[in-house]
Design a protein around this motif. Structure first.
Motif, PDB file in Angstrom:
ATOM      1  N   SER A  66      -8.227 -10.397  -7.581  1.00  0.00           N
ATOM      2  CA  SER A  66      -7.480  -9.288  -8.184  1.00  0.00           C
ATOM      3  C   SER A  66      -6.009  -9.317  -7.802  1.00  0.00           C
ATOM      4  CB  SER A  66      -8.088  -7.951  -7.766  1.00  0.00           C
ATOM      5  OG  SER A  66      -7.995  -7.792  -6.348  1.00  0.00           O
ATOM      6  N   ASP A 118      -0.896 -11.905 -17.452  1.00  0.00           N
ATOM      7  CA  ASP A 118      -1.994 -11.242 -16.737  1.00  0.00           C
ATOM      8  C   ASP A 118      -1.564 -10.649 -15.396  1.00  0.00           C
ATOM      9  OD1 ASP A 118      -3.834 -11.665 -18.715  1.00  0.00           O
ATOM     10  OD2 ASP A 118      -4.618 -13.525 -17.873  1.00  0.00           O
ATOM     11  N   PRO A 152      -7.361  -7.051 -14.924  1.00  0.00           N
ATOM     12  CA  PRO A 152      -8.780  -7.454 -14.901  1.00  0.00           C
ATOM     13  C   PRO A 152      -9.014  -8.693 -15.763  1.00  0.00           C
ATOM     14  CG  PRO A 152      -8.578  -5.084 -15.213  1.00  0.00           C
ATOM     15  CD  PRO A 152      -7.184  -5.644 -15.345  1.00  0.00           C
ATOM     16  N   GLN A 153      -9.914  -9.548 -15.305  1.00  0.00           N
ATOM     17  CA  GLN A 153     -10.298 -10.763 -16.024  1.00  0.00           C
ATOM     18  C   GLN A 153      -9.095 -11.652 -16.324  1.00  0.00           C
ATOM     19  OE1 GLN A 153     -12.447  -9.153 -19.427  1.00  0.00           O
ATOM     20  NE2 GLN A 153     -14.371  -9.215 -18.303  1.00  0.00           N
ATOM     21  N   SER A 154      -8.260 -11.807 -15.354  1.00  0.00           N
ATOM     22  CA  SER A 154      -7.079 -12.650 -15.522  1.00  0.00           C
ATOM     23  C   SER A 154      -7.458 -14.123 -15.456  1.00  0.00           C
ATOM     24  CB  SER A 154      -6.050 -12.330 -14.438  1.00  0.00           C
ATOM     25  OG  SER A 154      -6.574 -12.612 -13.150  1.00  0.00           O
ATOM     26  N   SER A 155      -6.516 -14.962 -15.845  1.00  0.00           N
ATOM     27  CA  SER A 155      -6.726 -16.406 -15.843  1.00  0.00           C
ATOM     28  C   SER A 155      -7.023 -16.931 -14.444  1.00  0.00           C
ATOM     29  CB  SER A 155      -5.473 -17.098 -16.382  1.00  0.00           C
ATOM     30  OG  SER A 155      -5.458 -18.469 -16.069  1.00  0.00           O
ATOM     31  N   GLN A 156      -7.968 -17.858 -14.359  1.00  0.00           N
ATOM     32  CA  GLN A 156      -8.273 -18.499 -13.088  1.00  0.00           C
ATOM     33  C   GLN A 156      -7.112 -19.367 -12.615  1.00  0.00           C
ATOM     34  OE1 GLN A 156     -11.417 -18.036 -11.328  1.00  0.00           O
ATOM     35  NE2 GLN A 156     -11.273 -16.345 -12.787  1.00  0.00           N
ATOM     36  N   ASP A 171      -8.403 -17.091 -24.916  1.00  0.00           N
ATOM     37  CA  ASP A 171      -8.651 -16.136 -23.832  1.00  0.00           C
ATOM     38  C   ASP A 171      -9.772 -16.638 -22.919  1.00  0.00           C
ATOM     39  OD1 ASP A 171      -6.692 -14.497 -24.828  1.00  0.00           O
ATOM     40  OD2 ASP A 171      -8.076 -13.195 -25.931  1.00  0.00           O
ATOM     41  N   ALA A 220      -9.549 -17.573 -18.866  1.00  0.00           N
ATOM     42  CA  ALA A 220     -10.387 -16.834 -17.918  1.00  0.00           C
ATOM     43  C   ALA A 220     -11.542 -17.663 -17.365  1.00  0.00           C
ATOM     44  CB  ALA A 220     -10.943 -15.580 -18.595  1.00  0.00           C
ATOM     45  N   PRO A 222     -14.058 -19.365 -15.151  1.00  0.00           N
ATOM     46  CA  PRO A 222     -14.265 -19.095 -13.726  1.00  0.00           C
ATOM     47  C   PRO A 222     -14.342 -20.337 -12.853  1.00  0.00           C
ATOM     48  CG  PRO A 222     -16.322 -18.857 -14.920  1.00  0.00           C
ATOM     49  CD  PRO A 222     -15.259 -19.099 -15.957  1.00  0.00           C
TER      50      PRO A 222
END
Length: 603
Positions: A111, A155, A173-177, A522, A526, A528
């Motif tokens: 985060s 992000d 939230p759910q930002s790029s790795q 997207d 994102a 993981p």
């Protein structure tokens, strides 16, 4: 926030559950190759001598020392002035080690992340590099920098200055790795040096940096010298040991690529990467080459090659129909071009992630189908293996042109009086070029289009005009490339996302506005983990290929370099980058070269 952070450090209390551990490096996948006590990259020689001058060539002109804005033509080599938070290792797919930052903390839930700056980090005027400078740089690039920074950092929710040495980026939230590593590439500018100045204005005012070189003498648009800073604060860091060895680096500017090669062979500059296959095959001749004073070499690499192509501007009504774009693919004869123009040196690019494990092939796997089926894409994405038109290379592409004509008829076009027309309007468009040597590739394509009744004019413009027209998407078709890293991420927004299609200065040259592709972009950002990234890139690749947004070109799997024989270099070279900054001027070789050139000139 500031007082809480300091209290935690003073009392040794536990950080919040989401906090991570401070580390010397950050890897996209797996663990960093180098431990915290590493002394230098394996592709750098810690005993490399410092000294000497290297002369390089640049094309076009320059009128700005600010490489971070849209306005102006920024000079080559300006990255030498500015240190970044981290430095990427070139013998790993995507791992970064502390440069301005000595410690990096990524929250366990991803985060947020924090960079702790080295206390010894200094700008060229001796002032310290602080967390406030980092925050200033980030905010300024978003507000006034090139639009691609807004794409890269989309992000990031906010940036917090925790204390003088610590800055924290909080993510959406759910930002790029990939986002934490992208932030590590942030160049840090001096806030104090920009007070009272317009960051968005093109200028030749010398900027304040913190990097290994400073700007020396220059003549606007013609020549620029970078001088190594002997007092550079970071010269002994592991990421810099054995690198930045030249005392001075001189860029001379040339307007014509042919003149540039002749200048190299005449000894006007020292090192050259060759991108033109004809020149590589036939141009490196003459006394200096024959005497071994100039060396030519293919250096293999493992870099993803992305996509170079003829790019359709789908904002133009003439290219809005995918059937038309597919038809024009049949008019480009790569096999003939490779044989007759490129001396067989290239491989056809059949993917937007060429030369990587992210390239789609065959039919979609079950895992890919799970991503693709919910999306509205052409039926062939799901049922057919993508392939480009091929020929036998003899120049007779009658069958391909027949296929093209059939697709054009399906799209509503017909031939009248030898011209392709629709609703009374002829099929006419312009190919915009900036490199004269690309005419030899374009003209055979033009002749094939003429056989279909299509009129393609070719317009050559100078660099300034070309860049201006690209920024405003003022073109029908161009030659361009979409480079890909080994870990694609936020840059995909600039390439393909609807949000960038109408954003001046973005890299969405195709003008793609497709909700399905937006969704896949997207998902890539994102991803993981590495496996998910590869899977999602393959799905995106299929969607782009079946959209026929480009006419793919070719790629090479090695660097072609030529240099006057005055350099030393490490025994081990990097797999993922040609790190010329790890080379050096060998005094003995330079003396011998000077002597041999003198003897050659006296003959």
């Amino acid at each position: 926030m500031k007082h809480f952070f300091l209290l935690v450090l003073l009392l040794g209390s536990a950080l919040p559950a989401s906090a991570g551990d401070f580390s010397h490096a950050l890897a996209m996948n797996g663990q960093p190759r180098y431990s915290a006590d590493f002394t230098h990259f394996d592709y750098a020689n810690p005993d490399a001598p410092k000294g000497g001058t290297v002369r390089l060539a640049a094309t076009g002109t320059f009128d700005s020392f600010n490489p971070y804005i849209v306005k102006g033509n920024s000079a080559d080599g300006l990255g030498l002035l500015f240190d970044t938070l981290t430095e990427q290792s070139l013998d790993e797919p995507f791992t970064e080690y502390g440069l301005l930052a000595d410690r990096i903390e990524l929250a366990k839930d991803r985060s947020s992340m924090s960079f702790h700056l080295r206390k010894e980090a200094r700008f060229h005027d001796g002032s310290p590099v602080t967390a406030q400078d980092v925050a200033f740089t980030f905010k300024t690039l978003l507000a006034q920098g090139n639009p691609h920074y807004a794409q890269y950092y989309a992000d990031v929710e906010r940036v917090d200055v925790v204390d003088t040495q610590t800055v924290t980026f909080v993510f959406k939230p759910q930002s790029s790795q990939e986002l934490p590593l992208i932030l590590g590439q942030l160049p840090v500018l001096s806030e104090a040096s920009w007070q009272g100045r317009d960051f968005s204005a093109s200028s030749l005012d010398i900027p304040m940096g913190s990097g290994p070189y400073r700007i020396g003498e220059f003549k606007a648009g013609q020549r620029l010298t970078f001088v190594r800073d002997p007092g550079y604060w970071g010269r002994d860091l592991p990421v810099n040991t054995g690198r930045h060895n030249f005392d001075s680096i001189i860029y001379d500017y040339y307007r014509d690529l042919t003149v540039t090669l002749e200048a190299f062979k005449a000894g006007e500059y020292d090192f050259r990467q060759e991108y033109n296959s004809k020149q590589w095959a036939t141009g490196y001749t003459g006394p200096a080459v024959e005497a071994g004073l100039i060396r030519t070499e293919n250096i293999p690499h493992k870099l993803s090659q992305g996509m170079q192509a003829f790019v359709f501007n789908t904002r133009r009504a003439i290219f809005a129909d995918p059937l038309v774009r597919q038809a024009l693919n049949f008019a480009f004869d790569f096999e003939w071009s490779n044989k007759n123009l490129f001396y067989g040196q290239y491989v056809r690019s059949t993917s937007f992630f060429s030369n990587s494990d992210m390239a789609a092939s065959g039919l979609p796997t079950e895992e890919e189908m799970a991503l693709l089926e919910p999306l509205e894409l052409p039926e062939k994405v799901y049922t057919k293996e993508f392939s480009l038109p091929v020929t036998d290379g003899n120049g007779n592409i009658r069958d391909n042109l027949r296929e093209a004509a059939d697709l054009l008829r399906q799209a509503g076009w017909s031939v009248e009086g030898g011209k392709l027309v629709k609703d009374g309007r002829p099929f006419v468009f312009e190919m915009l070029l900036v490199q004269p040597d690309f005419e030899r590739v374009v003209l055979p394509f033009q002749r094939n289009l003429t056989r279909l009744g299509i009129t393609m004019s070719v317009r050559m413009v100078d660099t300034s005009q070309y860049l201006e027209r690209l920024r405003g998407f003022d073109f029908d078709m161009i030659v361009s490339s979409f480079p890909q890293s080994l870990s694609p991420g936020n840059e995909q927004r600039s390439f393909w996302h609807s949000a960038s299609a109408d954003m001046p200065g973005s890299r969405n040259y195709c003008g793609i506005k497709n909700p399905a592709i937006d969704k896949l972009v997207d998902l890539v950002i994102a991803a993981p983990d590495r496996d998910a990234l590869i899977l999602r890139c393959k799905a995106l690749d299929r969607a782009l290929l079946w959209g026929w947004y480009v006419i793919p070109h070719w790629h090479a799997t090695s660097w072609r370099v030529a240099y006057w024989d005055k350099f030393g270099r490490p025994d081990k070279l990097a797999d993922y980058g040609l790190d010329f900054q790890s080379w050096w001027v060998d005094p003995d070789k330079e003396r011998e070269l000077t002597d041999r050139r003198g003897r050659l000139g006296s003959k």
